[in-house]
Enzyme design. Structure first.
Site, PDB file in Angstrom:
ATOM      1  CB  SER A   1     -23.357 -12.155  68.986  1.00 57.90           C
ATOM      2  OG  SER A   1     -23.237 -11.462  70.405  1.00 57.90           O
TER       3      SER A   1
ATOM      4  N   GLY B   1     -22.544 -17.054  72.484  1.00 56.53           N
ATOM      5  CA  GLY B   1     -21.888 -17.797  73.806  1.00 56.53           C
ATOM      6  C   GLY B   1     -22.227 -19.073  74.076  1.00 56.53           C
TER       7      GLY B   1
ATOM      8  CB  CYS C   1     -17.784 -10.752  69.408  1.00 55.55           C
ATOM      9  SG  CYS C   1     -18.624 -12.277  70.062  1.00 55.55           S
ATOM     10  CG  ASN C   2     -14.036 -10.974  74.712  1.00 58.51           C
ATOM     11  OD1 ASN C   2     -13.042 -10.560  75.231  1.00 58.51           O
ATOM     12  ND2 ASN C   2     -15.043  -9.899  74.805  1.00 58.51           N
TER      13      ASN C   2
ATOM     14  CB  CYS D   1     -18.547 -10.837  77.398  1.00 60.19           C
ATOM     15  SG  CYS D   1     -20.207 -10.553  76.339  1.00 60.19           S
ATOM     16  CB  THR D   2     -17.595  -6.618  73.366  1.00 61.31           C
ATOM     17  OG1 THR D   2     -18.707  -7.347  72.823  1.00 61.31           O
ATOM     18  CG2 THR D   2     -16.400  -6.989  73.224  1.00 61.31           C
ATOM     19  CG  HIS D   3     -23.326  -7.978  75.218  1.00 58.36           C
ATOM     20  ND1 HIS D   3     -22.499  -8.719  74.334  1.00 58.36           N
ATOM     21  CD2 HIS D   3     -24.382  -7.728  74.553  1.00 58.36           C
ATOM     22  CE1 HIS D   3     -23.237  -8.824  73.285  1.00 58.36           C
ATOM     23  NE2 HIS D   3     -24.624  -8.122  73.486  1.00 58.36           N
TER      24      HIS D   3
END
Ligand code: DGL
Length: 247
Positions: free
Chosen positions: A7, A39, A69-70, A177-179
């Site tokens: 995202s 999300g 992205c999860n 979460c990849t962030h």
């Protein structure tokens, strides 16, 4: 060519692992920052947005698409795999199984977006790989603040959300979460003795296996093309700032 999308810029944490594992390939990264965060959206919206990005990557010639992205992985993978049977989708999911494999007695804290935590995929993972205690914490708004680079607000949000878990002997933290790996050290301040998990190295290994299985021809040099749905140069600069390898 390997497509990678998120995202926003968070998927850079997955791309960094991909580049370590497949150092001479051509990656096309798509950041859908016009539409983030994913999300807070419904499953249907996340599917629709993921479909648009997927079409873009297929048009560019990608046969492997890494959903970095999860949230999109948990919500859209069945749909995308059904719609594009000739494309190999590699998904990112909260690393709950690795915690279970390592220590079934763990007090686990899973941090993820609201949409990820509400997904059936996540519920299945938790049912199957529940450790002694598994706590689920929805970090609403955090990915957005990481996109903005707003350290002050990030600290406020972490204090509010993570403060609640400080006395629960958390020994395993899943960055779902990849962030979140981009602010791992800030999160670590709350759980200094915990072991941290995220899905990126598993994703990279799986991508390599699929790349080999498909017998794809190597690009013989690293190339990374970056696209952002908001066409923002700011995003591009932040993204490459987080890349651990020179382009
Ligand atoms: N980076 C994404 C994830 O792994 C989602 C962030 C968002 O758009 O909410 O879940």
């Amino acid at each position: 060519m390997i497509g990678v999308f998120d995202s926003g810029i968070g998927g850079v944490t997955v791309l960094n692992e991909l580049v370590k594992t497949l150092p001479k390939e051509h990656f096309i990264y798509y950041s859908d920052s016009l539409n983030n965060p994913y999300g807070d959206k419904t499953k249907e919206d996340v599917i629709r947005l993921s479909l648009n990005v997927t079409k873009f990557l297929i048009d560019k010639g990608c046969r492997i698409i890494v959903i970095a992205c999860n949230t999109a992985s948990c919500s859209a993978r069945e749909y995308l795999r059904g719609k594009f049977p000739n494309i190999k989708f590699i998904v990112t999911e909260p690393a709950i199984k690795p915690v279970y494999d390592y220590n079934k007695d763990a007090n686990t804290l899973v941090l993820a977006t609201k949409r990820t935590l509400e997904s059936d995929n996540l519920k299945e993972l938790v049912n199957k790989y529940h450790t002694k205690n598994t706590y689920l914490c929805s970090m609403e708004g955090l990915a957005d603040l990481i996109e903005e680079g707003n350290d002050y607000k990030i600290s406020l949000l972490l204090n509010e959300e993570l403060g609640k878990y400080k006395n629960l002997n958390i020994d395993s933290v899943v960055l779902g979460c990849t962030h979140y790996p981009l602010i791992k050290e800030k999160i670590r301040n709350f759980f200094p003795n915990a072991k941290f998990y995220d899905g990126s190295s598993g994703v990279a290994k799986q991508t390599k296996r699929v790349f080999k299985k498909l017998n794809l021809k190597s690009n013989n040099k690293l190339e990374i093309d970056f696209y952002d749905s908001s066409d923002s140069d700011v995003k591009k600069n932040v993204f490459f700032k987080h890349m651990e390898v020179e382009k």
